[in-house]
Design an enzyme around this catalytic site. Structure first.
Site, mmCIF file in Angstrom:
data_model
loop_
_atom_site.group_PDB
_atom_site.id
_atom_site.type_symbol
_atom_site.label_atom_id
_atom_site.label_comp_id
_atom_site.label_asym_id
_atom_site.label_seq_id
_atom_site.Cartn_x
_atom_site.Cartn_y
_atom_site.Cartn_z
ATOM 1 N N CYS A 83 0.824 -1.212 0.000
ATOM 2 C CA CYS A 83 0.000 0.000 0.000
ATOM 3 C C CYS A 83 0.857 1.261 0.000
ATOM 4 O O CYS A 83 0.374 2.337 -0.315
ATOM 5 C CB CYS A 83 -0.969 -0.024 1.176
ATOM 6 S SG CYS A 83 -0.174 -0.339 2.725
ATOM 7 N N ARG A 106 4.144 1.363 -1.467
ATOM 8 C CA ARG A 106 5.181 1.428 -2.507
ATOM 9 C C ARG A 106 4.888 0.487 -3.666
ATOM 10 O O ARG A 106 4.232 -0.544 -3.497
ATOM 11 C CB ARG A 106 6.567 1.124 -1.921
ATOM 12 C CG ARG A 106 6.764 -0.309 -1.444
ATOM 13 C CD ARG A 106 8.124 -0.512 -0.824
ATOM 14 N NE ARG A 106 8.228 0.236 0.427
ATOM 15 C CZ ARG A 106 9.090 1.227 0.626
ATOM 16 N NH1 ARG A 106 9.917 1.584 -0.344
ATOM 17 N NH2 ARG A 106 9.119 1.854 1.774
#
Lengths: 287, 352
Positions: B55, B57
């Site tokens: 969430c 990267r």
């Protein structure tokens, strides 16, 4: 360094216990677990050094070395570390080994700091071995072992108080996160108290065989203090069993009980003029 | 071959430079990853690759034949996954060679995470690596770098305190409960009210072994809904005070403007607890538990401020450990890098 001198070995053990304790505290405060095998190895080496020291002293005294303050405290520290090494697998309490090394260091240093605490009584003219009766020797060693259990109880109680005061002060640190929970510590303390009481009771029963055979051989203060210490711990266990004393007050009571037991040690180990000799009745039978 | 090592790279975007709205438009679902890997494999000159999507990267790790192949990857990756290449370029970063490795171990150790030292990232990276390896996207260079990188990250975690101490309200509550009761499997939990924070705390307790959770709330529907989430029981709101002594951990988060648990009602329940401690977690604002309760013997009361302070202290402690962890990771990265270069050199000499 004179390695034929018992005190050299005892000093080495004390320093090792202290180093173990301090390095463990530093490690725990950083939030890092002390490798269990390393802690055990250091304690085991300390225990070996202490055993060696007491053994050499035993060779000098030709008996179990319990004749002066230094020897008695050393013997309690020795049996207390032994108790830890035996029961560590039962309780599996984190940091118990660390605190054990701490108390072992404190007791060792207290006993070694003053040379006046360690008179060479066996060199005095007319020296008689403390125990010439194997039953009395058994009584003394079981009693000392029970003191070792009570010392471990003291350690567990101290751990309880550290965790409890951190919780009450709403403090959290890497160190307190490593400490066992207060419920686990109280449960362990309860079992240790019962174990100690059972050993002390056995010791008194063994001793009473000797006392009943020759009542004149036992000093009143010794008898009084022995029974008082036994009643103190038995009463504490009963109060805890019936939930009349628990949690922080129970931990504090355990600390006080051990303090009183230690203070009374000189009386308990005090030797009456004729005590070291074989009871007259048995002596006659032997002849 | 030594020249080939000049083309190790990581290309991606993360919470550092890309805000949430941007990251949302570059999200890859788990089901999309095999396809994304296949697309990368089709790029000419890209020898090995791995895609990491969390969430916070989206990153492509690659080992290319030359610099040109490396520069083609970003464009191709955006095209294949229908990402906006201009937006990607605006927020993306690229690291090459040793920096790639240093970045990888930093990410894996949790140093690059939004919540420094969090441990989930290690599993996420391992899953991404397993997927890439199974798909045949990674080869001898990335396999070696990643596997040794995992060890380096683990060493940084275990030798420092970057992962120590919980930083979320729920986990701090669990830590405190464990400091009082030890294993939570035998502790009974009562949830008063159905506030979101209390629900998170209860979830954290459940995930760490608490098996017996009871809910009570003014709204019976809310209580039932919450209890069904935990597989717990429901207790009538008018009755809970008389059953209070049966619970070890009480989490309160009602919207009540008045005190719910006062000194009298708690002390009245203590005698039947037979010496067992009581842990009250007051997550309500205004408070549900009267301040005087804190002075009761063997009762521990923590309110939202107390818990938030502990969480902040833990976070601060983690931050203090970052430099030490970085030092370890840099040393490890150098060692891995030199080892891989040496192997590449030996291979290239052997092949000539």
């Amino acid at each position: 360094m004179d390695f034929s001198e018992p005190r050299t070995w005892l000093w080495s053990a004390a320093i090792l216990y202290l180093v173990t304790f301090l390095s463990g505290v530093i490690q725990a405060r950083r939030g890092l677990a002390y490798p269990a095998f390393l802690l055990l190895a250091l304690l085991a080496v300390g225990y070996f050094l202490q055993t060696r020291g007491l053994y050499l002293r035993g060779l000098s005294t030709h008996a179990c070395p319990l004749g002066n303050g230094m020897e008695r405290i050393q013997f309690i520290a020795w049996s207390f570390v032994l108790t830890y090494l035996i029961i560590r697998l039962i309780f599996k309490l984190q940091l118990l080994g660390l605190f054990t090394s701490g108390l072992a260091a404190v007791l060792s240093f207290i006993s070694l700091f003053s040379k006046g605490f360690d008179p060479h009584y066996w060199n005095e003219p007319g020296y008689q071995k403390l125990f010439q009766n194997p039953w009395i020797e058994l009584h003394a060693s079981v009693a000392i072992f029970s003191y070792g259990v009570f010392a471990l109880l003291t350690v567990v109680s101290a751990m309880y108080l550290v965790q409890h005061s951190a919780l009450s002060a709403k403090k959290s640190s890497a160190f307190t996160n490593f400490l066992p929970s207060i419920s686990q510590l109280e449960m362990a303390a309860d079992k240790l108290l019962l174990t100690g009481v059972l050993f002390l009771t056995s010791s008194i029963l063994v001793g009473s065989i000797h006392w009943f055979q020759d009542l004149n051989n036992v000093s009143f203060p010794k008898l009084f203090v022995t029974i008082a210490v036994w009643l103190l711990y038995l009463g504490l266990w009963l109060l805890h069993l019936t939930h009349r004393i628990f949690a922080r007050k129970f931990a504090i009571a355990c600390l006080w009980a051990f303090f009183l037991a230690m203070v009374s040690m000189s009386t308990v180990s005090g030797k009456k003029e004729t005590e070291a000799t074989f009871p007259q009745s048995l002596e006659n039978q032997r002849l | 071959m030594s020249e080939a090592l000049q083309s190790l790279f990581v290309l991606g975007l993360s919470h550092h430079k890309a805000p949430l709205a941007v990251r949302e438009s570059f999200a890859l679902k788990n089901g999309d990853l095999p396809k994304a890997l296949r697309n990368l494999q089709s790029i000419n000159g890209l020898l090995e690759s791995m895609v990491l999507s969390t969430c916070n990267r989206l990153e492509v790790y690659g080992f290319a034949k030359d610099r040109d192949s490396m520069t083609r990857v970003g464009r191709h990756f955006c095209e294949a996954n229908h990402f906006d290449p201009v937006l990607f370029e605006k927020h993306a970063y690229i690291h090459t060679n040793l920096s790639t490795l240093q970045h990888f171990v930093g990410v894996t150790a949790g140093l690059d995470s939004q919540m420094v030292g969090e441990t989930d990232i290690l599993n996420q990276v391992k899953s991404a690596y397993d997927l890439a390896r199974t798909a045949g996207s990674t080869g001898p260079v990335l396999n070696r770098l990643f596997e040794r990188g995992f060890h380096a990250a683990k060493k940084a975690r275990t030798s420092t305190g970057i992962s120590k101490g919980n930083v979320s309200v729920g986990n701090v509550c669990v830590d405190l409960a464990e400091r009082i009761f030890g294993k939570l499997s035998r502790s009974r939990v009562l949830l008063i009210g159905s506030g979101e924070v209390a629900e998170l705390a209860a979830q954290a307790l459940l995930s760490r072994g608490a098996a017996d959770i009871t809910v009570t709330s003014r709204s019976q529907d809310n209580a039932l809904a919450l209890a069904s989430n935990f597989g717990g029981a429901v207790l009538g709101y008018s009755d809970f005070l008389s059953h209070l002594s049966k619970f070890d951990i009480v989490i309160s988060s009602t919207a009540s403007k008045e005190i719910i648990l006062n000194r009298e009602c708690i002390s009245g329940n203590l005698s039947s607890r037979r010496g067992r401690p009581l842990f009250l977690i007051d997550l309500a604002v205004p408070r549900d538990v009267a301040p005087e309760v804190d002075s009761l013997y063997n009762v521990f009361v923590y309110n939202l401020d107390d818990i938030a302070r502990i969480a902040n202290e833990n976070l601060e402690h983690r931050r203090q450990e970052i430099e030490q962890a970085k030092l370890i990771l840099d040393r490890q990265s150098w060692s891995i890098w030199l080892d891989v270069r040496r192997r590449c050199l030996i291979k290239s000499i052997a092949s000539t």
